[in-house]
Design a protein around this motif. Structure first.
Motif, PDB file in Angstrom:
ATOM      1  N   ARG A 182       0.842  -1.206   0.000  1.00 38.89           N
ATOM      2  CA  ARG A 182       0.000   0.000   0.000  1.00 38.89           C
ATOM      3  C   ARG A 182       0.866   1.240   0.000  1.00 38.89           C
ATOM      4  N   SER A 229      -8.825  -0.799  -8.308  1.00 38.72           N
ATOM      5  CA  SER A 229      -8.663  -0.960  -6.860  1.00 38.72           C
ATOM      6  C   SER A 229      -7.180  -1.049  -6.503  1.00 38.72           C
ATOM      7  N   GLY A 232      -5.858   2.457  -6.389  1.00 34.30           N
ATOM      8  CA  GLY A 232      -6.256   3.086  -5.127  1.00 34.30           C
ATOM      9  C   GLY A 232      -5.394   2.615  -3.968  1.00 34.30           C
ATOM     10  N   ARG A 233      -5.017   1.331  -4.014  1.00 31.77           N
ATOM     11  CA  ARG A 233      -4.211   0.763  -2.935  1.00 31.77           C
ATOM     12  C   ARG A 233      -2.762   1.246  -2.988  1.00 31.77           C
ATOM     13  N   LEU A 234      -2.238   1.348  -4.194  1.00 31.05           N
ATOM     14  CA  LEU A 234      -0.806   1.646  -4.365  1.00 31.05           C
ATOM     15  C   LEU A 234      -0.485   3.129  -4.164  1.00 31.05           C
ATOM     16  N   PHE A 235      -1.384   4.032  -4.569  1.00 33.47           N
ATOM     17  CA  PHE A 235      -1.006   5.463  -4.602  1.00 33.47           C
ATOM     18  C   PHE A 235      -1.905   6.339  -3.725  1.00 33.47           C
TER      19      PHE A 235
END
Lengths: 235, 235
Positions: A182, A229, A232-235
């Motif tokens: 994340r 998704s 959204g999780r990575l950045f």
């Protein structure tokens, strides 16, 4: 459409914008714009700002643009997606531009149906049309680069060694792998497989090329939902 | 279809499944299944497992199910979305089920077009059809609860006080707010506004009811992309 995009060919000799066609209809029908109103505008691969409507009727609108803003920063993300079916491809193209992905590579894989490579959506002007829709949505002007790789092995052996260095390379795959990280700050290369996933040979090749296999959790997501998704999780 | 879903009415007197119609066509055409093959199956709102095909022809398939697995855990998420246009509503319904959202509330808002409430997609059997598509994709059997609230103020004043306690209540809105948190473990209530966003009065009402306004970043995302990228960020 949250941003009216234009290119050099829309400028008249005074540098004003001459807008016709679908964009004019949108100004008239959706925004109900009139002379004197302003519109958010952006030059494709250039600056953005506001434009004042000098004149507008059913045939054309003339706008005076002031481009005093820069496009928002791109995500430091290179997305590599096994070519999906055309309907999904259109959404992936739009979302790529909308989220500000830097580069999109569409690659072949054992489970990519050969017919997918024949779709008219892959014609450069159609790709651009869907990318522009994404940019208009999220108010960006810079087109992401899109590359097609019709053969898996040459892509992995010849192109990946150039793409991987300096990046965290992640391969999203269903199964018992560590969860995708994340909130990464570093440049990231993210692989998303086809419906049914990459085959073991492909996973092996990608891991040998420096990719870390990560899981999206216990659910099998549609490709478009996996992409958005994970962004959204990575950045 | 990664899971063949069935309900009590598909059982014959021996407890076997009698599959016809679209699911039969899918077994034959897409999976090319034959007698003796197995198929992943799940009972709507029940267990899941495998079924052996006892017989199959163009009129019906008979399957012997063994339900020895539980559906995957739901996300501790109650999603509240301003009713989007029908095309987007269909995707939101599918994604709600696909990601394992526990509850979906579709609410009115100043910027929701009145005509959106007339769409046939809001008929209970159509809602269920799209939810089932999401469950089939991600291999889940439990339908999320979907509630409709045609009036904003009564929803906020009468229903929210029951929904908020014990949950982190977040309101995603474009603007200069703290970014949406990542990787939350606690039950979460997430509000997503209409195209164009909630109006200031609505934001105020929701904040008074205990919602914390958070930003999705500098880009204006399509509603469906806001939903899926926030789910990826939150869980």
């Amino acid at each position: 459409m949250n941003l009216l995009l234009f290119s050099a060919k829309d400028r008249n000799e005074n540098g004003q914008l001459q807008i016709t066609g679908a964009r004019l209809e949108h100004l008239l029908a959706v925004h109900g714009k009139d002379s004197g109103d302003t519109v958010r505008v952006g030059e494709i691969n250039g600056g953005m700002g506001n434009a004042t409507i000098i004149s507008i009727d059913k045939t054309a609108a003339v706008l005076e643009p002031v481009l005093d803003q820069q496009a928002p920063a791109k995500l430091p993300l290179t997305l590599v997606v096994a070519l999906p079916r055309p309907k999904m491809l259109r959404r992936i193209l739009r979302s790529t531009a909308e989220f500000g992905v830097e580069e999109l590579h569409l690659i072949n894989s054992y489970r990519v149906e050969k017919s997918f490579w024949q779709t008219p959506v892959l014609q450069p002007e159609v790709i651009e049309q869907y990318l522009l829709q994404g940019l208009e949505q999220s108010r960006d002007t810079c087109l992401p680069a899109v590359h097609l790789h019709k053969r898996f092995k040459p892509f992995v052996e010849d192109e990946l060694p150039v793409l991987v260095p300096g990046k965290q390379a992640l391969l999203a795959h269903p199964g018992d792998y560590p969860r995708c990280p994340r909130g990464v700050a570093m440049p990231t290369l993210l692989f998303i497989g086809p419906e049914g996933g990459f085959i073991p040979y492909e996973i092996e090749k990608l891991e040998s090329a420096g990719c870390q296999t990560v899981s999206l959790g216990p659910r099998i997501l549609r490709v478009e939902n996996a992409v958005t998704s994970l962004i959204g999780r990575l950045f």
